[in-house]
Design a protein around this motif. Sequence first.
Motif, short mmCIF file in Angstrom:
data_model
loop_
_atom_site.label_atom_id
_atom_site.label_comp_id
_atom_site.label_asym_id
_atom_site.label_seq_id
_atom_site.Cartn_x
_atom_site.Cartn_y
_atom_site.Cartn_z
N LEU A 610 -6.12 3.41 2.58
CA LEU A 610 -4.69 3.72 2.51
C LEU A 610 -4.06 3.73 3.90
O LEU A 610 -2.92 3.26 4.09
CB LEU A 610 -4.49 5.07 1.82
N ILE A 611 -4.78 4.26 4.87
CA ILE A 611 -4.25 4.26 6.25
C ILE A 611 -4.07 2.83 6.75
O ILE A 611 -3.07 2.49 7.38
CB ILE A 611 -5.19 5.05 7.17
N ALA A 612 -5.04 1.97 6.45
CA ALA A 612 -4.94 0.57 6.88
C ALA A 612 -3.74 -0.12 6.25
O ALA A 612 -2.99 -0.84 6.93
CB ALA A 612 -6.23 -0.16 6.53
N ILE A 613 -3.53 0.10 4.95
CA ILE A 613 -2.39 -0.52 4.27
C ILE A 613 -1.07 0.02 4.82
O ILE A 613 -0.12 -0.74 5.08
CB ILE A 613 -2.49 -0.29 2.75
N GLY A 614 -1.01 1.32 5.02
CA GLY A 614 0.22 1.90 5.56
C GLY A 614 0.53 1.42 6.96
O GLY A 614 1.69 1.12 7.30
N LEU A 615 -0.50 1.32 7.80
CA LEU A 615 -0.29 0.84 9.16
C LEU A 615 0.20 -0.60 9.17
O LEU A 615 1.05 -0.98 9.98
CB LEU A 615 -1.58 0.96 9.97
N ALA A 616 -0.32 -1.42 8.26
CA ALA A 616 0.11 -2.82 8.21
C ALA A 616 1.59 -2.93 7.88
O ALA A 616 2.32 -3.74 8.47
CB ALA A 616 -0.73 -3.59 7.20
N VAL A 617 2.03 -2.13 6.93
CA VAL A 617 3.45 -2.17 6.54
C VAL A 617 4.34 -1.68 7.68
O VAL A 617 5.44 -2.21 7.90
CB VAL A 617 3.67 -1.32 5.28
N ILE A 618 3.86 -0.71 8.46
CA ILE A 618 4.68 -0.15 9.54
C ILE A 618 4.63 -1.03 10.79
O ILE A 618 5.66 -1.25 11.45
CB ILE A 618 4.19 1.28 9.88
N VAL A 619 3.47 -1.55 11.11
CA VAL A 619 3.28 -2.24 12.39
C VAL A 619 3.94 -3.61 12.40
O VAL A 619 4.49 -4.02 13.43
CB VAL A 619 1.77 -2.35 12.71
N HIS A 620 3.94 -4.34 11.29
CA HIS A 620 4.46 -5.70 11.32
C HIS A 620 5.94 -5.77 11.73
O HIS A 620 6.29 -6.58 12.61
CB HIS A 620 4.25 -6.39 9.97
N PRO A 621 6.84 -4.99 11.15
CA PRO A 621 8.24 -5.05 11.62
C PRO A 621 8.36 -4.68 13.10
O PRO A 621 9.18 -5.26 13.82
CB PRO A 621 8.96 -4.04 10.72
N LEU A 622 7.55 -3.73 13.56
CA LEU A 622 7.60 -3.37 14.97
C LEU A 622 7.15 -4.53 15.86
O LEU A 622 7.72 -4.77 16.92
CB LEU A 622 6.73 -2.14 15.23
N SER A 623 6.12 -5.25 15.41
CA SER A 623 5.64 -6.38 16.20
C SER A 623 6.68 -7.50 16.24
O SER A 623 6.86 -8.16 17.27
CB SER A 623 4.32 -6.90 15.64
N VAL A 624 7.40 -7.72 15.12
CA VAL A 624 8.46 -8.72 15.10
C VAL A 624 9.56 -8.34 16.07
O VAL A 624 10.06 -9.16 16.85
CB VAL A 624 9.01 -8.88 13.67
N GLU A 625 9.95 -7.07 16.05
CA GLU A 625 11.00 -6.59 16.94
C GLU A 625 10.58 -6.70 18.40
O GLU A 625 11.35 -7.12 19.27
CB GLU A 625 11.34 -5.13 16.60
#
Length: 762
Positions: A610-625
């Motif tokens: 669950l932590i891995a899935i949550g981090l993926a959802v959070i990190v990707h928009p930040l990486s795009v920005e």
Amino acid sequence: MSWKNIRLVFMREVRDQLRDRRTLFMITILPVLLYPMLGLGIVEMMLTFSEQQRVVVVLNADDLPQQPVLLEGDKLAEAFFPEGRDNPSLLRVLSDSTATSQTATAGGESPKPASKPRRGQKSDEELLAAARVLAEKIESLHGLKGVQSTAVPGFANDTGADGATAAPISVSGLQDEISQLFGTSGFQVLVIVPEGYAQSLERMQAAIRDESHGQHTSEAARTAMPPVLVIRNSADDKSAVAFSRVQQTLRAWEDAVREKSFITANLPPDLQHPARLAWIEVAREEQVAASVWSKLFPAMLVIMALTGAFYPAIDLGAGEKERGTMETLLISPARRVEVVLGKFGTIMVFSILTALLNLLSMGLTGQQMAAVVGASAKEMVSLEFPGLAPLMWIVILLLPLSALFSALCLALATFAKSTKEGQYYLTPLLMVVMGLTMFCLSPAVEMTPLYSVLPVVNVALLLKGLLLNAPGSENLVVYAVPVLISSIGYSMLAIWWAIELYNSEDVLFREAEKFDLRLWFRQLLRTKDAVPAFPEAGFCFIVIVMLQFVAMTYMKPDLNGADPGLSMMRLIVVQQLTMVACPAVFMGVLLTTSLRATFRLRRPSIQAMLIAIGLAVIVHPLSVELSQFLVDHRVFPELPESARQVMMLMKAGEKPTWLMLMVFAVTPAICEELAFRGFILSGLARGGRLAIAIGISSLMFGIIHMIPQQAFNAALLGLVLGLLAIYSRSLFPAIAFHFLNNTIATLHAGEAGRIVADGFPV
């Protein structure tokens, strides 16, 4: 830590180095003597030795026009040589003209006797005979008489000063025979003037004059001029040099012939060059000198700073082991860190002195040579010394650069058992630094935020820009902060590495290795461990990088097929399987006893997933920005056109979503995680230093993505993936994070569901 002990070690090592005559000569005395001796030798050779004359044979010289005159005795006309740049006496012209001998006889003078040939050289009669044989060979085989354009072996089509291109020439099938005749002829250039050339030129000029006055001319008068053939051998350096001088002279003579033709035809002389191009030089003399120093000083600073640290480091590291004084030093009251800092300070002092002495000696020698050679050299290049501000920047930037090289050389020399082995370890460092230096010398490479934090490159580019003294160069000063901070940071990491090596008894007192490939391979198979070792993890990364490099050259998609996008996707899958996953899996099977421990094939907890899935959802928009922010602020260049074309090819056509996800999400998630969070991370973390292992593995993960934006994002994501793999003790959370991140990125790349950066910095 006691600074007194550091000072004692420092003074001890400095005294030892100053007592070593070889080191003292190589580091201090040689730079002071080398450049003046080289400069003096070059000047003496220039003044003592002169270039030998090259022989040019001109056939049918009597058919040349009387005005402008091309031949003056046995030389080409001085009027057609660039003033101050060449010497007509370097070419001896031998012609079959009778005009010179007739003029001398009419004036009561005897003809000038032919020069006596030296031993092994041909006489003038033999040279002329060889030239006639060569001309007859060309004429008989290619019908030179009456043909408007023919060819000579090795004579490429050339463009004249007026932009006209010579007719194509061909001697196919006979080039070897004619080249052999030319090579044994004894002359370097052969000029063949067509028969009746002067009369043809006069008829054409008269026809142009008559037509300009409205008079009718015959078709024969308007016939194109036959070409003057110039034969040379580009494979012979002597012929190439002579041809370059003859070519310049003939172009100047052609301009004079054109000018006379315009005057004869009563045409405006300006019509020869209707564009009327004029070149204006706006650079001041000191700016030209700064351009020269900006190319020399950064390269010399980097190379000499490394060279100055090279030999003292070997002597203070591996040399102490050979002399047996390492044990005495280690049992002293000084701590290991104090010993390292004392040795580091010694190496840094000699590195700085070597670089400064080389730069000073090179600069003063260049000025002295320019003064001795004279005004001609000053016209070609200005060597006025840089001002005080650039010189101060040289000293400032030299300090962190020397610190980095001193620490790296000390660490590598400490790892070596002998001075010979130390040279083997330090030579690759020298080659890498030379490659980075050559990269920085390219005019297309300029300082950017990305380059300002790269080791060696940042110092060289900043110094090049500051020495150039071009308009806007004062803005480069803002890069001094990231350059100095990053360079100091790299130096501290290298010093920390050297301290760690000194704290390892296995490194300090290991025996010199005698490598036998068969014994090493047998021992490797016999002494397997559950997880790979650090060198095995590094070797796996090197194999992956080399395979990726080979794929760039030999594995290219079929862009001319029916569906180039599908071909690209197929190639990506093949590369992931064969060049990323296979090396790691193969080495895991061959070198370890537990695939479960090596690749972390343990059942993960629900919380970790669950932590891995949550981090993926959070990190990707930040990486795009973050990526958009870095591109907007020119930290990274925009994606190259080739990368954009590849992305468009992959999106071209209607491809099912499941296929896109299998290629861009499932395959990389499994293959790359098996390699980097599996085999490589397990090997790097074997010593128990998890933070270093995660950092190095993430850096490796970024490097294989090559494109700067992707490499930066991959390195940051590699930190998250490494933490997930380490603390969950399982590879599956990292695979889940990787899969979900790539899935969002794949959907994001399509027109639907695009995530747009809002412009806020992160």
